[in-house]
Design a protein around this motif. Structure first.
Motif, mmCIF file in Angstrom:
data_model
loop_
_atom_site.group_PDB
_atom_site.id
_atom_site.type_symbol
_atom_site.label_atom_id
_atom_site.label_comp_id
_atom_site.label_asym_id
_atom_site.label_seq_id
_atom_site.Cartn_x
_atom_site.Cartn_y
_atom_site.Cartn_z
ATOM 1 N N VAL A 38 -8.445 -6.233 -3.713
ATOM 2 C CA VAL A 38 -8.567 -5.323 -4.860
ATOM 3 C C VAL A 38 -9.212 -4.007 -4.427
ATOM 4 O O VAL A 38 -8.786 -2.922 -4.839
ATOM 5 N N PHE A 39 -10.248 -4.106 -3.597
ATOM 6 C CA PHE A 39 -10.899 -2.888 -3.088
ATOM 7 C C PHE A 39 -9.900 -2.008 -2.349
ATOM 8 O O PHE A 39 -9.831 -0.792 -2.573
ATOM 9 N N TYR A 40 -9.121 -2.614 -1.460
ATOM 10 C CA TYR A 40 -8.148 -1.839 -0.682
ATOM 11 C C TYR A 40 -7.105 -1.203 -1.582
ATOM 12 O O TYR A 40 -6.754 -0.031 -1.404
ATOM 13 N N TRP A 41 -6.569 -1.949 -2.551
ATOM 14 C CA TRP A 41 -5.537 -1.370 -3.416
ATOM 15 C C TRP A 41 -6.104 -0.202 -4.223
ATOM 16 O O TRP A 41 -5.427 0.813 -4.393
ATOM 17 N N LEU A 42 -7.333 -0.332 -4.701
ATOM 18 C CA LEU A 42 -7.951 0.779 -5.424
ATOM 19 C C LEU A 42 -8.203 1.967 -4.492
ATOM 20 O O LEU A 42 -8.087 3.125 -4.897
ATOM 21 N N TRP A 43 -8.511 1.673 -3.251
ATOM 22 C CA TRP A 43 -8.716 2.749 -2.265
ATOM 23 C C TRP A 43 -7.409 3.502 -2.028
ATOM 24 O O TRP A 43 -7.388 4.740 -2.015
ATOM 25 N N TRP A 44 -6.309 2.791 -1.878
ATOM 26 C CA TRP A 44 -4.998 3.427 -1.710
ATOM 27 C C TRP A 44 -4.615 4.182 -2.983
ATOM 28 O O TRP A 44 -4.060 5.286 -2.926
ATOM 29 N N ILE A 45 -4.905 3.597 -4.140
ATOM 30 C CA ILE A 45 -4.597 4.262 -5.414
ATOM 31 C C ILE A 45 -5.383 5.569 -5.536
ATOM 32 O O ILE A 45 -4.871 6.569 -6.052
ATOM 33 N N SER A 46 -6.627 5.586 -5.051
ATOM 34 C CA SER A 46 -7.444 6.801 -5.145
ATOM 35 C C SER A 46 -6.839 7.947 -4.347
ATOM 36 O O SER A 46 -6.986 9.119 -4.709
ATOM 37 N N TYR A 47 -6.160 7.623 -3.270
ATOM 38 C CA TYR A 47 -5.511 8.644 -2.443
ATOM 39 C C TYR A 47 -4.106 8.991 -2.932
ATOM 40 O O TYR A 47 -3.561 10.045 -2.579
ATOM 41 N N ALA A 48 -3.496 8.110 -3.734
ATOM 42 C CA ALA A 48 -2.078 8.258 -4.095
ATOM 43 C C ALA A 48 -1.731 9.605 -4.737
ATOM 44 O O ALA A 48 -0.726 10.224 -4.353
ATOM 45 N N ALA A 56 0.827 -1.211 0.000
ATOM 46 C CA ALA A 56 0.000 0.000 0.000
ATOM 47 C C ALA A 56 0.859 1.259 0.000
ATOM 48 O O ALA A 56 0.642 2.185 -0.788
ATOM 49 N N TRP A 57 1.857 1.302 0.870
ATOM 50 C CA TRP A 57 2.725 2.480 0.962
ATOM 51 C C TRP A 57 3.641 2.591 -0.251
ATOM 52 O O TRP A 57 4.061 3.695 -0.621
ATOM 53 N N ALA A 58 3.941 1.461 -0.884
ATOM 54 C CA ALA A 58 4.751 1.500 -2.110
ATOM 55 C C ALA A 58 3.986 2.186 -3.248
ATOM 56 O O ALA A 58 4.584 2.866 -4.091
ATOM 57 N N ILE A 59 2.665 2.007 -3.280
ATOM 58 C CA ILE A 59 1.840 2.707 -4.269
ATOM 59 C C ILE A 59 1.964 4.212 -4.066
ATOM 60 O O ILE A 59 2.139 4.986 -5.020
ATOM 61 N N TYR A 60 1.889 4.641 -2.806
ATOM 62 C CA TYR A 60 2.080 6.068 -2.490
ATOM 63 C C TYR A 60 3.471 6.539 -2.915
ATOM 64 O O TYR A 60 3.635 7.616 -3.495
ATOM 65 N N ALA A 61 4.482 5.737 -2.591
ATOM 66 C CA ALA A 61 5.863 6.122 -2.902
ATOM 67 C C ALA A 61 6.088 6.226 -4.407
ATOM 68 O O ALA A 61 6.774 7.136 -4.878
ATOM 69 N N LEU A 62 5.512 5.303 -5.165
ATOM 70 C CA LEU A 62 5.666 5.310 -6.620
ATOM 71 C C LEU A 62 5.102 6.595 -7.219
ATOM 72 O O LEU A 62 5.729 7.225 -8.075
ATOM 73 N N ALA A 63 3.922 6.990 -6.745
ATOM 74 C CA ALA A 63 3.313 8.227 -7.240
ATOM 75 C C ALA A 63 4.083 9.453 -6.774
ATOM 76 O O ALA A 63 4.182 10.450 -7.493
ATOM 77 N N SER A 64 4.650 9.388 -5.576
ATOM 78 C CA SER A 64 5.302 10.553 -4.971
ATOM 79 C C SER A 64 6.671 10.851 -5.583
ATOM 80 O O SER A 64 6.997 12.016 -5.847
#
Length: 550
Positions: free
Chosen positions: A317-327, A146-154
């Protein structure tokens, strides 16, 4: 005139368009609530079924790519010149609060119960094995991927803004830098409108859920009726704190709020750890971490082709999309506060710092909840299904020494938590609607205050109109799907820029250059021209190397 700074202005077309879409959506949900519920269910099934494999792969590869990048020579590249603006602790606190909402306090006590009732990996519901894996799955869904998704976008946005010096702190600005599509053109505005819709939806869900939890616990403590008026008063009170924090700026506002709430959450967790079943909490937290670590690949790629795939769709899948929506929103905020940090620092602080922080808090709260379920004190799964999670939280907190007092502390932390999170989202929204921002510049206080008001009106309208919150959740999740493509475009741009700017520079010289820029900002490096292979400081380094070799 040449040295005059470019004009910063509010993109009124973008602001009016996005707000119109938001309020039309809320009105539509209120007027056609039954139809919207059915449509939302179909859209959620469609999104999570068709995109199961791509979403799982995206999250799994995000952690692999970010870790490889962090420990490569490119991890030593510094974002901008000079020393970091904020201490490491304040910096981590700020982006943790930008990435998780106050509703995480709610899920911190209850998440395991959902996995106990509907477990993954083909386990039998409500079995001993399901209970064993329940906290482990919670750790997984709030952990490294989850945090890696944030890091990738950041990281890509940080590089574009601080190193390449591309103007504008928005998704459209980096899309323009990578693809050439103008930020003020059709594609750019579409990207930013999607982003703003997603931010409004995600924050509204967090705010409404927090308000409902707060008023229920407040009603238990004081007998104050749990009505629409009470919820509105709570939302307005939080919004005043949020507005003041946003108006006074990052240093005196968000930084102080984030430090207060993170310290409060940690101290609250320590209290529960000490005065709760300490040995059980420690033992089950360690075991859950071990189960998550040893089953990480299975959990990451569990598509359940032999079964109905319901768990994967409705949870992972729901959680990953939820994290992606905030990314994207998190990326904007992280970019603002990460000047002077290296790529490695940003990735490790997010992936390791964010994960460990949530694992500690969730480990304490959830295992306190599990212990009282096992020993018959509070049947959390039953109460969750029949009465609501806020009732279970109230009963759990009442078991602590000075239970009622701790419930008041819990409510206070929740309010400040929500205000700090709203502040981070408000900054991302106002920055998106402000054109021409450069490094060191922020949206005007008036612009931030305007978006504070707008971000408050939507959840109040949702509660007043009794619009179905799950439908808004579905809309947010479905809107997150295009962000996968946007983040991939950002990542392509990042790889391209890294190769152009640093592929021919040895690792130790990148580190040396970053160190020298920290000590002195006299030699400014300008990366605006992407066609120049390596700029003056790098050329000087090469000349020095030639002399040393000769």
């Amino acid at each position: 005139m040449e040295n005059q700074k470019p004009k910063i202005y509010t993109d009124k077309v973008l602001a009016i368009t996005s707000l119109s879409f938001v309020f039309i959506l809320v009105a539509g949900l209120a007027i056609y609530s039954e139809a919207s519920i059915k449509l939302a269910a179909q859209m959620m099934l469609w999104a999570t079924s068709i995109f199961t494999t791509p979403v799982l792969l995206f999250a799994f590869l995000s952690i692999i790519f970010t870790m490889m990048l962090a420990f490569s020579k490119y991890g030593k590249i510094k974002m901008g010149e000079g020393k970091p603006e904020y201490s490491t602790t304040s910096w981590i606190f700020m982006f943790i609060l930008s990435g998780i909402g106050s509703s995480s306090l709610y899920w911190g006590f209850l998440d395991w119960a959902y996995y106990y009732q509907t477990p993954g990996l083909g386990l039998t519901p409500e079995s001993a094995e399901a209970l064993k894996y329940s906290v482990a799955y919670s750790f997984f869904h709030s952990g490294a991927s989850a945090w890696a998704i944030y890091a990738l976008a950041s990281v890509s946005l940080c590089y574009s803004f601080h190193v390449r010096k591309n103007k504008g702190l928005s998704l459209a600005s980096i899309i323009e830098a990578v693809t050439g599509f103008k930020a003020t053109g059709v594609v750019g505005r579409l990207v930013d409108v999607l982003f703003l819709l997603c931010m409004f939806g995600a924050l509204t869900i967090s705010l409404v859920l927090t308000a409902v939890t707060f008023t229920n616990i407040l009603s238990l403590l004081t007998g104050i009726p749990n009505t629409f008026t009470t919820k509105v008063i709570i939302i307005l009170a939080v919004s005043v704190v949020f507005a003041l924090s946003s108006y006074v700026g990052m240093e005196n506002g968000m930084k102080r709020l984030s430090s207060m709430v993170c310290l409060g959450v940690v101290l609250f967790a320590v209290y529960v750890l000490i005065f709760g079943p300490t040995q059980f909490i420690l033992n089950n937290s360690l075991m859950s971490f071990g189960l998550m670590a040893t089953n990480f690949v299975d959990m990451s790629l569990f598509t359940d082709p032999m079964g109905d795939g319901k768990f994967t769709r409705e949870w992972t899948v729901f959680y990953w999309l939820w994290w992606i929506s905030y990314a994207p929103g998190v990326a904007l905020f992280v970019t603002r506060v990460s000047k002077g940090r290296t790529i490695k620092e940003i990735i490790l602080a997010m992936v390791v710092g964010g994960s460990v922080g949530l694992w500690f808090v969730f480990g304490v709260f959830e295992n306190f909840s599990v212990y009282n379920f096992i020993h018959g004190a509070v049947n959390v799964p039953h109460i969750l299904s029949q009465q609501g999670g806020e009732v279970a939280i109230g009963q759990l907190l009442s078991l602590l020494p000075a239970g009622q007092f701790m419930m008041w502390i819990f409510l206070g932390i929740m309010v400040i938590f929500l205000a700090a999170h709203m502040d981070a989202v408000g900054y991302a929204v106002s920055a998106t609607c402000t054109r021409g921002l450069e490094e060191g510049q922020d949206p005007s206080p008036k612009a931030r205050l305007f978006w504070c008001v707008m971000l408050t009106l939507v959840p109040i309208a949702m509660i007043f109109s009794k619009a179905p919150l799950d439908t808004m959740k579905t809309a947010t999740i479905v809107t997150a799907l295009p962000f996968i493509v946007i983040i991939l475009i950002q990542t392509y741009g990042l790889i391209k820029w890294l190769i152009e700017d640093y592929s021919k520079i040895p690792s130790h010289l990148i580190e040396q250059k970053s160190f020298e820029e920290t000590e002195s900002t006299a030699d400014h490096v300008d990366y605006r021209d992407a066609h120049i292979e390596v700029l003056k400081p790098v050329e000087l380094v090469r000349e020095n190397l030639k002399r040393e070799i000769s």
